[in-house]
Scaffold this active site. Structure first.
Site, mmCIF file in Angstrom:
data_model
loop_
_atom_site.group_PDB
_atom_site.id
_atom_site.type_symbol
_atom_site.label_atom_id
_atom_site.label_comp_id
_atom_site.label_asym_id
_atom_site.label_seq_id
_atom_site.Cartn_x
_atom_site.Cartn_y
_atom_site.Cartn_z
ATOM 1 N N CYS A 37 0.835 -1.215 0.000
ATOM 2 C CA CYS A 37 0.000 0.000 0.000
ATOM 3 C C CYS A 37 0.868 1.262 0.000
ATOM 4 C CB CYS A 37 -0.906 -0.053 1.233
ATOM 5 S SG CYS A 37 -1.737 1.483 1.640
ATOM 6 N N CYS A 40 0.134 3.777 2.735
ATOM 7 C CA CYS A 40 0.571 3.225 4.020
ATOM 8 C C CYS A 40 2.046 3.526 4.258
ATOM 9 C CB CYS A 40 0.360 1.716 4.067
ATOM 10 S SG CYS A 40 -1.367 1.204 3.955
#
Length: 112
Positions: A37, A40
């Protein structure tokens, strides 16, 4: 990843969630994330900084949703990063997406 004893975030798993977060006193913040991600990876270093700065006052952890799907499913985490704030084992706030440090810190201060 480090643990809170070293001033970094605690690694949260399906196996230790109840002990680390639900049984914790005071405020806990959990970053639900995954290696693949992109957003993230932007939020991760901020979470690490906050864990060091608030060590001993706020429990801050990270939960890899790929390795720990049960907890992510239980809290209906459908988008990552998702930051959930817990008090007394109950969710008191949620932030979804990549937020700047000031937004995360303001939530910590609001609930601490």
């Amino acid at each position: 990843m480090t643990d809170a004893g070293n001033g970094g975030p605690v690694e949260i798993t399906d196996a230790n969630f109840a002990d680390e977060i639900e049984a914790a006193e005071g405020l806990s913040m959990v970053d639900f994330w995954a290696e693949w991600c992109g957003p993230c990876r932007l939020v991760g270093p901020v979470v690490d900084e906050l864990a060091r700065e608030y060590a001993g006052r706020v429990k801050i952890g990270k939960l890899d949703v790929d390795a720990n799907p049960q907890t992510a499913f239980r809290f209906n985490v459908r988008s990552i990063p998702s930051i959930l704030f817990f008090k007394g084992g109950e969710v008191v706030d949620t932030m979804v997406g990549a937020h700047p440090r000031t937004s995360l810190e303001n939530k910590i201060l609001e609930h601490a």
